[in-house]
Design a protein around this motif. Structure first.
Motif, PDB file in Angstrom:
ATOM      1  N   LYS A 240     -56.606 -68.398 114.337  1.00 18.67           N
ATOM      2  CA  LYS A 240     -57.241 -69.502 114.966  1.00 18.67           C
ATOM      3  C   LYS A 240     -56.151 -70.154 115.809  1.00 18.67           C
ATOM      4  CE  LYS A 240     -61.001 -71.383 113.377  1.00 18.67           C
ATOM      5  NZ  LYS A 240     -61.970 -72.324 112.329  1.00 18.67           N
TER       6      LYS A 240
ATOM      7  N   VAL B 137     -55.362 -68.339 118.819  1.00 18.93           N
ATOM      8  CA  VAL B 137     -56.384 -68.540 119.758  1.00 18.93           C
ATOM      9  C   VAL B 137     -56.232 -69.872 120.494  1.00 18.93           C
ATOM     10  CG1 VAL B 137     -58.876 -68.853 120.075  1.00 18.93           C
ATOM     11  CG2 VAL B 137     -58.189 -66.940 118.444  1.00 18.93           C
TER      12      VAL B 137
ATOM     13  N   LEU C 215     -63.788 -66.362 118.897  1.00 15.63           N
ATOM     14  CA  LEU C 215     -64.151 -67.387 117.961  1.00 15.63           C
ATOM     15  C   LEU C 215     -65.754 -67.712 118.271  1.00 15.63           C
ATOM     16  CD1 LEU C 215     -62.425 -68.863 115.936  1.00 15.63           C
ATOM     17  CD2 LEU C 215     -62.124 -70.816 117.695  1.00 15.63           C
TER      18      LEU C 215
ATOM     19  N   ALA D 230     -64.552 -67.828 112.664  1.00 13.22           N
ATOM     20  CA  ALA D 230     -63.777 -66.738 113.034  1.00 13.22           C
ATOM     21  C   ALA D 230     -64.488 -65.504 112.936  1.00 13.22           C
ATOM     22  CB  ALA D 230     -62.492 -66.939 112.259  1.00 13.22           C
TER      23      ALA D 230
ATOM     24  N   THR E  60     -60.250 -62.373 115.125  1.00 13.24           N
ATOM     25  CA  THR E  60     -59.433 -63.627 114.901  1.00 13.24           C
ATOM     26  C   THR E  60     -58.326 -63.297 113.391  1.00 13.24           C
ATOM     27  OG1 THR E  60     -61.550 -64.649 115.233  1.00 13.24           O
ATOM     28  CG2 THR E  60     -59.543 -65.866 114.530  1.00 13.24           C
TER      29      THR E  60
END
Length: 600
Positions: free
Chosen positions: A286, A289, A321, A327, A331
């Protein structure tokens, strides 16, 4: 120097000397059994640089080799194929270098070389391991061992998929219907207990779908609006928010599953150097991301979900996402790959052992990692393999129609027992020795049957066919190894009584054709290991060892080793040849994770 290297140089020199031409490569193949020779040079490709009749070109090269290469004894030409006979001294010399080498064929890793990380198993903690997991584990473990034998440092790892909606489904079903039962209270392995509730969730989910459809909902609406599914989705959100009650239940049920998995891994004979957990690595995913959003690698849609646009690369848009901030697999796979390289900076490449239904997923993962700027992403490889089918049909975990791994391992031992008792091969064994042998034969049959097939191919697994003491099976090869050990035990007294020493074989020893055939095949083992490592294919090892065993059995059936043999030199050679073959069988089977019995 390797024989093929020597001949390559000599053939190039021959073409240069006779035809004033330069060959870039020389093509070899094994000499066909109907022709005399040990190795064959294919002349046809040379016609690109050498003009003339292929037979005449072969004759000219053959004559040059006989005059200039000590290893070449004679030759013959059949059409465009130059069949070369090699002097016995070459094979005897080779044999003297390997006969006492317990690690023949294996290469020692160099400290400066980059390591390889091999991922396999990587189960979900909502169900026990099944037949599909068995192929995954056997394939990944074997590939790791083969790469290690080829001269690379290897780390064995897995990512345990311990979070997500599927985990919450099992948790919710246990909350609703479990009556607080535990592995201890039921006597069930923890992974089986949790798996039962995954099946229970699916059963209740289908009931609710049917009820909603009866009320007038469409099937798609019913699937999305079923209360039990909505509750599971809410549980996932609570878990990601750190809800204490949900996290406590998650930890308890996951530990039940881990304990169950450990038993299965031990019974299957696979292990790991390091473990990763999706519940930890998804957080790093994450983070990246978020980084990718800032740099334009990812973009956000109106509903808040985050995507990667890969249309310019010939793919599609991929979600990384969800709109609720939770997630997806992608992810955590991004986070896991990055974390591994942080933890093991000496890793130069990674091999992901995952079924071919995930081909697209890994194509996308590797591309996203490249876009995120990780240079090592070019060294990632998806070891894609076909599914395992049974005569009864396809397996479905959520419907409870899988072949449980523990049950299959147990059933293989039982089948081995039935067949062994029919054959009457176990006189003089204690009951404990019999049980250990049944397990060795059963597991060997299972592993060999699966690993002898090219990983890309789908398998129809037939347990009884796999436990056959004839043909291309694990038990057939195990039996040959045990026979060799019996020969060696019986030979000890003769060697001692006749004062025969197992020393270096004289260079002038004349080989019988059957002896030479075994030596020629032994000589291939190091190259087979390298090829198997480069192609991530245990099948190359499995089928090599089957061919070696066939050559040895032909030798054994046609030439006396000790009994009926009055030639001390011959006895010494054949006993040592048998020992070398046995050692190679053991080493090759070790690369497949298969044990060999000392007697059977």
């Amino acid at each position: 120097m390797n024989l093929q290297v020597t001949l390559t140089q000599a053939v190039k020199q021959a073409v240069n000397t006779v035809y004033k031409a330069e060959l870039e490569t020389v093509e070899f193949q094994a000499t066909r059994k109907e022709f005399t020779g040990d190795i064959t040079v294919v002349v046809f490709p040379m016609l690109r640089v050498v003009k003339g009749n292929p037979v005449q070109i072969g004759e000219a090269i053959g004559a040059f080799l006989v005059d200039n290469v000590d290893e070449v004894k004679a030759f013959n030409v059949v059409k465009g194929f130059l069949n070369i006979e090699i002097v016995d001294a070459h094979y005897v010399s080779f044999f003297n270098t390997i006969k006492d080498d317990a690690t023949f064929g294996f290469t020692t890793p160099k400290a400066e070389d980059k390591a390889v990380m091999v991922e396999y198993s990587s189960p979900n903690t909502n169900k026990p391991l099944h037949l599909g997991h068995i192929r995954n584990n056997l394939l990944g473990y074997s590939v790791a061992e083969i790469i290690k034998a080829s001269g690379k440092k290897v780390y064995k790892t897995q990512i345990i998929n311990d979070r997500g909606i599927h985990i919450c489904k099992s948790m919710l079903a246990w909350q609703r219907f479990g009556n607080a039962e535990t592995p201890e209270s039921t006597g069930l392995k923890g992974d089986k207990l949790v798996g039962n509730y995954y099946v229970k969730f699916d059963q209740e989910y289908k009931k609710e779908i049917a009820a909603l459809i009866a009320e007038g909902k469409t099937e798609d609406e019913a699937k999305k609006e079923a209360p039990i599914l909505i509750e599971a989705q809410q549980m996932l959100q609570k878990w990601e928010a750190g809800d204490k009650e949900v996290v406590a239940l998650w930890e308890t049920m996951n530990q039940w599953v881990y304990n169950g998995f450990d038993v299965t891994y031990k019974n299957l004979g696979v292990d790991f150097d390091t473990l990763y957990y999706e519940s930890q690595t998804y957080l790093l995913g994450k983070e990246f991301v978020d980084e990718g959003l800032k740099t334009g690698v990812f973009f956000k849609k109106e509903d808040g979900s985050v995507w990667c646009d890969l249309t310019e690369d010939g793919l599609d848009e991929k979600i990384v996402l969800r709109s609720d901030g939770t997630a997806v697999y992608m992810t955590q796979d991004i986070g896991t790959a990055i974390q591994r390289l942080k933890d093991f900076p000496d890793v130069g490449g990674m091999v992901y052992t995952v079924g071919n239904e995930q081909d697209y997923h890994f194509q996308v993962l590797f591309l996203i990692l490249k876009k995120l700027g990780f240079d090592w992403a070019k060294n990632l490889f998806h070891l894609s393999y076909g599914m395992v089918d049974l005569p009864s049909g396809k397996m479905k975990s959520r419907e409870g129609t899988v072949v449980d791994a523990d049950d299959l391992i147990s059933d293989m031992a039982t089948t081995a027992q039935e067949i062994s008792e029919e054959l009457g091969k176990l006189d003089g064994y204690t009951e404990q020795e019999k049980l250990e042998l049944y397990s060795t034969i059963g597991l060997g049959a299972l592993k060999y049957y699966i690993l002898k097939v090219d990983p890309k191919k789908r398998i129809l697994f037939d347990p009884k066919e796999s436990i056959d003491f004839q043909g291309n099976t694990g038990p057939f090869i195990q039996y040959t190894y045990a026979r060799i050990q019996s020969i060696l035990r019986k030979a000890e007294a003769t060697l001692k009584n006749d004062n025969i020493t197992l020393s270096t074989i004289n260079a002038d020893y004349t080989l019988e054709d059957k002896e030479k055939a075994v030596l020629k095949h032994l000589q291939l083992f190091p190259e087979v290991i390298q090829n198997a490592a480069q192609n991530y294919s245990p099948a190359l090892i499995a089928n090599y060892i089957y061919e070696l065993v066939k050559e040895y059995n032909s030798f054994f059936q046609n030439l006396p080793i000790v009994m009926g043999n009055d030639d001390k030199n011959s006895i010494a050679f054949r006993v040592q040849l048998s020992k070398a073959v046995g050692n190679t069988i053991k080493n090759a089977f070790g690369l497949l994770g298969i044990s060999v019995p000392e007697r059977m």
